[in-house]
Design an enzyme around this catalytic site. Structure first.
Site, PDB file in Angstrom:
ATOM      1  N   GLU A   1      10.012   7.356 -16.792  1.00 28.98           N
ATOM      2  CA  GLU A   1       8.166   7.649 -16.964  1.00 28.98           C
ATOM      3  C   GLU A   1       8.121   7.586 -18.550  1.00 28.98           C
ATOM      4  OE1 GLU A   1       8.510  11.875 -14.139  1.00 28.98           O
ATOM      5  OE2 GLU A   1       9.818  12.007 -15.689  1.00 28.98           O
TER       6      GLU A   1
ATOM      7  N   LYS B   1      16.790  20.533 -11.110  1.00 33.38           N
ATOM      8  CA  LYS B   1      16.196  19.113 -10.405  1.00 33.38           C
ATOM      9  C   LYS B   1      17.023  18.245 -11.340  1.00 33.38           C
ATOM     10  CE  LYS B   1      12.521  18.401 -10.423  1.00 33.38           C
ATOM     11  NZ  LYS B   1      10.825  18.498 -10.725  1.00 33.38           N
TER      12      LYS B   1
ATOM     13  N   HIS C   1       0.719  -1.161   0.650  1.00 37.90           N
ATOM     14  CA  HIS C   1      -0.194  -0.621  -0.335  1.00 37.90           C
ATOM     15  C   HIS C   1       0.912   1.330  -0.358  1.00 37.90           C
ATOM     16  CE1 HIS C   1      -3.325  -2.741   1.230  1.00 37.90           C
ATOM     17  NE2 HIS C   1      -1.776  -3.074   2.018  1.00 37.90           N
TER      18      HIS C   1
ATOM     19  N   SER D   1      15.821  20.245 -15.658  1.00 40.94           N
ATOM     20  CA  SER D   1      14.816  20.571 -15.880  1.00 40.94           C
ATOM     21  C   SER D   1      14.881  22.158 -16.755  1.00 40.94           C
ATOM     22  CB  SER D   1      14.025  20.851 -14.575  1.00 40.94           C
ATOM     23  OG  SER D   1      13.005  22.683 -14.685  1.00 40.94           O
TER      24      SER D   1
END
Ligand code: ARG
Length: 476
Positions: free
Chosen positions: A287, A280, A153, A274
């Site tokens: 992804e 970043k 979970h 970024s």
């Protein structure tokens, strides 16, 4: 546009129709299979006396020239790769070239090419999965003692060896591997001889053609042969399933790479920045793997919908199968490759510092009380109350004194504290499927043996893949 079926259709096809119905932009990928298929087909015709030695030789020479031509410049001006190759063959071999389509239709020709493509891609994906698994095992070995958190979970659950975590995905990819082996078998059957749908009017030497093209079997029913794309559906399903697994491990890694979880570190070479936020470091590779799994799942739906309710036998709908198949195979191969390399550029971070407040050893403490004679259900409640108490008083499990512990159960003793050590939690798992050091070591050993076995099996498949030069020699 030039056509090989001019006789009946008297008018020039509308340019819009030419563009709309053509598939050359896609099926040119099949050109080498199509040429090899034609070489074997010519041999099958010669074997039954339909083709004499001289035109046969001219066809082989002509196909060799078509191949060389295609290697220099992409095909154009024809409906599909089959008509392009046949027409170029006629340019090079003259009258002999016009005989190549005896006892053949594009319907059995296209599916023969596709079977060869699927066999080759299954082999390539098998080697891709094995390479991925090798890197998984290498990372597991490199970080042998590293203990991380297992989650359920998305809440910290129990300590686990990073190696055990990696082996969980090794197991999933092992099943994918078996899937790709069976895709190979499903495609390993010769359709040629089926012609348009009811079988050729010539007794084409199918045994010879099958053996030249390295097909282990021959399709038994011509109507099935020209209409069935099950072998492609199997392939796209196996790709979609492997991509689901890749998306799951990618999602884990995306989460684990966040500052909040900080369970893995990914090398700069596998991250992106970024355009505005200077600090970043983003896991874009992961992804994109996650996103591409959606595309391949879409390919599976596309393939099923393409086949659903299709009347017997060949219908032009089937031309669309190639875009779907090529996309699924291409994305899966690329994702396998990039993910395998990413495993070489990342490391797990031990859970040590992060366990405060997680009570990650609670299950082990429950087992500890069971060892002292308490029933598991009672012990679960005792430890639950202890955790609640520690949480309220901002204490970790090891910060509770024996006096405090004994308020919850008289069975707590000094040995409670050694039970909290993460290494002890790991080694208390005695089952052969668990994270105990011994079982993980055994399972790692087994994984390495499996890889050896699969490499041998994959090598065996190579003998069932036709090669141009080898075929050319065989026909000399
Ligand atoms: N380009 C077609 C395909 O990929 C070849 C078969 C055409 N056959 C036909 N009967 N029109 O399916």
């Amino acid at each position: 546009m030039n056509k090989i079926w001019k006789g009946r259709i008297q008018k020039d096809t509308d340019k819009l129709v030419d563009d709309f119905t053509g598939s050359l932009h896609l099926d040119q990928q099949l050109y080498l299979y199509d040429i090899m298929g034609s070489m074997a087909h010519a041999a099958g015709l010669k074997s039954i006396g339909v083709l004499d030695q001289e035109p046969f030789e001219k066809i082989l020479e002509g196909l060799d020239l078509v191949k060389k031509d295609l290697e220099k410049k992409p095909p154009s001006g024809y409906e599909d790769i089959h008509s392009f190759i046949e027409s170029r063959l006629v340019d090079f071999a003259g009258e002999a070239g016009k005989k190549i389509h005896t006892a053949r239709s594009r319907n059995d020709q296209v599916v023969t090419d596709e079977r060869m493509y699927v066999k080759q891609s299954a082999y390539d994906l098998i080697t891709g999965v094995i390479a991925l698994q090798e890197n998984m095992v290498a990372l597991a070995e490199k970080q042998k003692g590293c203990i991380i958190a297992a989650y359920t979970h998305l809440q910290m659950a129990q300590p686990v060896l990073a190696a055990h975590y990696l082996l969980s995905f090794f197991a999933k990819f092992s099943r994918d591997l078996k899937g790709f082996f069976s895709c190979f078998d499903a495609a390993d059957s010769l359709p040629l001889g089926s012609a348009a749908c009811v079988g050729s009017g010539y007794a084409l030497d199918r045994d010879l053609v099958a053996s030249l093209l390295k097909f282990s079997q021959k399709d038994a029913n011509s109507m099935d042969a020209v209409s069935s794309r099950d072998f492609m559906l199997d392939m796209v399903y196996c790709c979609a399933k492997a991509m689901l697994h890749l998306s799951q491990i990618s999602e884990d890694f995306i989460i684990y790479a966040s500052q909040e979880f900080s369970q893995i570190a990914i090398d700069d070479a596998f991250c992106t920045g970024s355009s505005i936020m200077p600090q970043k470091k983003n896991p874009d590779v992961l992804e994109l793997v996650r996103a591409k799994s959606a595309l391949v799942a879409g390919n599976l739906t596309q393939m099923m919908m393409l086949l659903k309710g299709l009347p017997s036998t060949y219908n032009r709908d089937l031309q669309e199968d190639k875009a779907i198949l090529f996309a699924a195979v291409g994305q899966t191969g690329a994702c396998m490759q990039v993910f395998a390399k990413l495993l070489d550029h990342m490391a797990f971070k031990p859970v040590d510092e992060k366990i405060k407040g997680s009570f990650i050893q609670a299950t082990d403490i429950a087992d500890y009380l069971v060892g002292k004679g308490v029933s598991f259900r009672d012990s679960h409640q005792i430890v639950g109350r202890l955790v609640g108490y520690c949480h309220k008083n901002n204490k970790d499990l090891q910060e509770a004194s024996l006096a405090e512990l004994n308020r919850f159960s008289p069975h707590f003793d000094q040995d409670y504290y050694s039970c909290l050590k993460l290494g002890a939690c790991i080694d208390s798992k005695k089952v052969d499927c668990g994270t105990g050091t011994k079982s993980v070591e055994q399972n790692l050993k087994k994984a390495k043996q499996d890889i050896k076995t699969w490499k041998l099996q994959a090598d065996g498949l190579k003998q069932k893949l036709p090669q141009y030069q080898e075929l050319k020699e065989a026909l000399r």
